[in-house]
Design an enzyme around this catalytic site. Structure first.
Site, short mmCIF file in Angstrom:
data_model
loop_
_atom_site.label_atom_id
_atom_site.label_comp_id
_atom_site.label_asym_id
_atom_site.label_seq_id
_atom_site.Cartn_x
_atom_site.Cartn_y
_atom_site.Cartn_z
N GLY A 1 -4.60 -35.40 44.28
CA GLY A 1 -5.50 -36.32 43.61
C GLY A 1 -6.47 -35.65 42.66
O GLY A 1 -7.53 -36.20 42.36
N CYS B 1 -16.27 -26.88 52.33
CA CYS B 1 -15.70 -27.72 53.38
C CYS B 1 -15.67 -27.05 54.76
O CYS B 1 -15.75 -27.72 55.76
CB CYS B 1 -14.31 -28.18 52.99
SG CYS B 1 -13.09 -26.84 52.88
N ALA C 1 -0.53 -34.99 48.72
CA ALA C 1 -1.59 -34.52 49.61
C ALA C 1 -2.60 -35.63 49.79
O ALA C 1 -3.17 -36.12 48.83
CB ALA C 1 -2.26 -33.30 49.00
N MET C 2 -2.80 -36.06 51.02
CA MET C 2 -3.67 -37.20 51.26
C MET C 2 -4.83 -36.87 52.19
O MET C 2 -4.64 -36.32 53.26
CB MET C 2 -2.86 -38.36 51.85
CG MET C 2 -1.84 -38.91 50.85
SD MET C 2 -0.90 -40.29 51.54
CE MET C 2 -2.14 -41.58 51.56
N SER C 3 -6.00 -37.27 51.76
CA SER C 3 -7.19 -37.03 52.57
C SER C 3 -7.76 -38.32 53.12
O SER C 3 -8.68 -38.30 53.93
CB SER C 3 -8.27 -36.35 51.72
OG SER C 3 -8.76 -37.26 50.75
N GLY C 4 -7.24 -39.46 52.65
CA GLY C 4 -7.79 -40.72 53.09
C GLY C 4 -8.93 -41.20 52.21
O GLY C 4 -9.44 -42.29 52.38
N GLY C 5 -9.33 -40.37 51.27
CA GLY C 5 -10.39 -40.75 50.34
C GLY C 5 -9.82 -41.57 49.20
O GLY C 5 -8.61 -41.80 49.11
N CYS D 1 -8.69 -21.63 47.57
CA CYS D 1 -7.90 -22.62 48.29
C CYS D 1 -6.78 -23.17 47.39
O CYS D 1 -5.64 -23.30 47.83
CB CYS D 1 -8.81 -23.74 48.76
SG CYS D 1 -7.96 -25.03 49.69
N ASP E 1 -9.58 -41.04 45.90
CA ASP E 1 -8.77 -40.41 44.87
C ASP E 1 -7.31 -40.21 45.31
O ASP E 1 -6.39 -40.67 44.64
CB ASP E 1 -9.38 -39.07 44.45
CG ASP E 1 -10.67 -39.27 43.64
OD1 ASP E 1 -10.82 -40.35 43.04
OD2 ASP E 1 -11.50 -38.35 43.63
#
Length: 345
Positions: free
Chosen positions: A121, A193, A2-6, A97, A8
């Site tokens: 992360g 969020c 799972a990627m958020s671009g942040g 969530c 971590d």
RNA sequence: UGGGGUGUCGUCAAGCGGUAAGACACAGGCCUUUGGAGCCUGCAUUCGGAGGUUCGAAUCCUCCCGCCCCAG
């Protein structure tokens, strides 16, 4: 992954790749389309995460997909968030969530595109022991997120990777040059969020509507008028607007009477609670340590599982045990049990 | 209408001739992958109004105004 671009999740992806995994980056879209202006760019599920995540994925030469989980997010997180406040409780949307989206919908989706394991992360650890798979605290005590992760089903643990579980965030920052992540140029604070502008009371009021009702002191005295029970939560002090000889806190919310009960700090001390929507890793009754909110030290306690509920008695009183929030119990560094607080006394 | 009392920050409340405590509320900040809590900072040039006494008044005097009791 799972990627958020942040930082971590980007670093976690980098680690997996180096460990030899075939990594596929996935960014899930969770926020409803009516939220145009994302208030919390650092949030786990904000909109402009896609571009950032893609850039990181390209950099690591891994595939990157975007999946749409908005419908589930709306139903299991946002709608329930609103319903809980309507009922006078205080939900924890991050836990909802994790329970219904990240470690449920997202997992199924990942399997359907051929994945074998999912990774996030989060700062938490998973270990296989003689008794089975266990969810454990992360190496970094300051960042440990097991409190939010307790609803993960035990049989899912073997399919989850938390690459950052053995890391210390501050040390990670020193090595962050290894990835080309996009430093969030915005404030660090998290907030909810899916709430634009971070004003969750205003957000709730769009759906619930203001309905005035009485403020009562625990002794029965009428102290004033509130604007709607969803604006308050047990333990709350600020925003009551009532001058008194000492600070007043919300002690109880009675949805059926549309009343908010106020009292002093003393009235908020409670030692026992019952929780439902439980997830039990260790059913053996007995000693543990537990907490009732994320940022709180653990307090020694005794617990037992009774049917679908978890009963906990702390050795010393806690401050404002709040219905709707979660209790999480630990034995050593293992998560032993958790659930949603039903009532406390 | 007589008699008594009282009027200091949004609220409660110190001060009683020497230059406006404190509490609650409120505002801002810190902290934080939920909410709440907690911590830090700010918050009456002015004491119902107008005169007067005094080197100096929220504190003394006079009048006026507003509340609150008790009488007939």
């Amino acid at each position: 992954m799972a990627m958020s671009g942040g930082m971590d999740s980007s670093f976690a992806a980098y680690m997996l790749k180096r460990q030899g995994y075939e990594v596929v980056g996935i960014t899930y879209q969770l926020l409803p389309s009516y939220i145009k202006d994302v208030a919390n760019p650092k949030a786990c599920c904000s909109l402009d995460t896609i571009a950032r995540a893609r850039r990181v994925a390209d950099d690591l030469s891994i595939r990157h997909y975007v999946i749409n989980l908005r419908e589930d997010f709306q139903r299991y997180v946002i709608d329930r968030f609103i319903d809980e406040y309507r009922a006078g409780r205080t939900p924890n949307p991050c836990i909802l969530c994790n329970k219904y989206i990240k470690f449920s919908s997202f997992y199924r989706k990942a399997l359907s595109i051929g994945g074998e394991k999912i990774a996030t992360g989060h700062y938490a650890a998973i270990e296989e022991t003689a008794e089975g798979w266990t969810l454990r605290k992360s190496m970094d005590p300051a960042k440990d997120q097991t409190y939010f992760l307790y609803p993960i089903q035990e049989n899912l643990l073997k399919s989850i990777l938390f690459p950052l579980g053995g890391e210390i965030k501050e040390e990670l920052k020193q090595r962050s040059h290894l990835i080309r992540w996009d430093p969030a140029k915005v404030r660090e604070s998290q907030d909810i969020c899916f709430v634009p502008g971070a004003d969750y009371r205003e957000f709730l009021s769009r759906f619930i509507g203001l309905k005035k009702g009485p403020f009562y002191h625990v002794d029965g005295t009428r102290l004033g008028t509130h604007e709607g029970i969803h604006l308050y939560t047990v333990g709350q002090r600020r925003g009551l607007g009532i001058p008194y000889s000492e600070p007043l806190y919300v002690v109880e919310i009675r949805a059926t009477e549309n009343a908010v009960i106020l009292g002093t700090k003393e009235h908020l001390k409670q030692t026992r609670l019952v929780a439902d929507e439980i997830n039990i890793f260790d059913p053996t009754p007995g000693r543990a340590t537990g907490k009732v909110r994320y940022r709180q030290g653990e307090t020694p306690c005794t617990y037992r599982v009774s049917g679908d509920t978890l009963e906990v008695e702390f050795d010393e009183p806690l401050h404002a045990i709040t219905p709707g929030q979660s209790v999480v119990l630990y034995r050593e560094d293992r998560v032993a049990a958790g659930g949603v607080i039903k009532k406390a006394w």
